[in-house]
Scaffold this active site. Structure first.
Site, PDB file in Angstrom:
ATOM      1  N   SER A  70       0.857  -1.190   0.000  1.00 44.82           N
ATOM      2  CA  SER A  70       0.000   0.000   0.000  1.00 44.82           C
ATOM      3  C   SER A  70       0.885   1.228   0.000  1.00 44.82           C
ATOM      4  CB  SER A  70      -0.888   0.004   1.247  1.00 44.82           C
ATOM      5  OG  SER A  70      -1.565   1.242   1.392  1.00 44.82           O
ATOM      6  N   TYR A 116      -1.775   0.746  10.594  1.00 47.14           N
ATOM      7  CA  TYR A 116      -1.707   0.260   9.212  1.00 47.14           C
ATOM      8  C   TYR A 116      -0.380   0.669   8.582  1.00 47.14           C
ATOM      9  CZ  TYR A 116      -3.461  -0.978   4.548  1.00 47.14           C
ATOM     10  OH  TYR A 116      -3.644  -1.556   3.316  1.00 47.14           O
TER      11      TYR A 116
END
Length: 266
Positions: free
Chosen positions: A151, A164
């Protein structure tokens, strides 16, 4: 643990041609993982579709001719069982690590330990365990490929993303190390780093099932990426001639010029 099922596409067992390519795709029950199974299967690949939800995998297999294997990639016994299924099916040349996810948007000062532990377990330990298990097979093939879907959260931090960010920065670093370690074995290592992708479950799961809050993530963004957009990039990256290594591919919608700059209209 739910039981696994197998259903081979007869065409995929024929020697030679595109059908000789074979991949394990994790996170295959939804979103980018599901779209990747469809994209590779459409190109004639034999695909082992891996996720925890057996019923969704079986429906996907019925549509694509893939091999569904219900498994939790962070559980050692499940990884060993998956490896056995793949070995019995003739092996793979490509591992596509898509399983992962986010939980919560808390700032570090309010961090929920359970959320952080889940994100590290799935994104980092799960990716490590399944990669470790399949590396001997990929090395033995002679032209193996590992593709990790990480990501842009792994290269750019943001408020409320600490957990995250931590997981994806770790997965990003692991991918870079893996590329250095496996080059001598002719295993190419690809990383795809998506920005804003609108899928049916990512934001919904991250926000604890709050559908209204999940929809606000994409509000006013004219064309966020779709799971199919990312899957098409994944398909291309693992299909180019093996000597071509697309080390890192950052993919964002045009409306997202950077992590901190997202154009919303209306």
């Amino acid at each position: 643990m739910t039981s696994d099922a197998t259903q081979l596409n007869p065409a995929s067992t024929q020697p030679g041609g595109p059908a000789a390519r074979a991949a394990v795709v994790t996170g295959a029950s939804t979103g980018i993982g599901e779209a990747t199974v469809r994209a590779l299967a459409a190109e004639g690949w034999r695909v082992y579709a891996v996720a925890r939800r057996a019923e969704r995998l079986e429906r996907l297999a019925a549509e694509t001719g893939g091999v569904p294997v219900a498994a939790d990639i962070a559980e050692d016994d499940d990884v060993a069982r998956l490896l056995a299924v793949v070995e019995d099916g003739g092996g793979i040349d490509t591992l596509v690590n898509i399983a992962g996810g986010a939980r919560g948007r808390d700032w570090v000062a309010d961090a929920q330990t359970d959320d952080w532990e889940w994100m590290l377990r799935v994104n980092v330990l799960g990716t490590m365990k399944i990669t470790r298990a399949f590396l001997p097979m990929l090395r033995a093939h002679g032209e193996g490929t590992v593709l990790n879907l990480t990501s842009t959260a792994g290269i750019s931090a943001y408020e409320g993303g600490g957990g995250y960010n931590a997981a994806k920065y770790a997965e990003h670093g692991m991918t870079q190390a893996l590329r250095l370690e496996e080059a001598e074995h002719n295993v190419r290592v690809v990383e795809v780093l998506p920005g804003l992708v609108k899928t049916e479950e990512f934001a919904l799961r991250r926000l604890g099932g709050d559908a209204e809050a999940a929809e606000k993530v994409y509000a006013g963004v004219e064309k966020p990426l779709t799971a199919e957009d990312v899957a098409d990039v994944v398909r291309y990256a693992v299909s180019v001639p093996h000597h071509v290594n697309l080390d890192e591919i950052v993919i964002r919608p045009v409306a997202q010029a950077a992590t901190h700059k997202l154009i919303r209209r209306g």
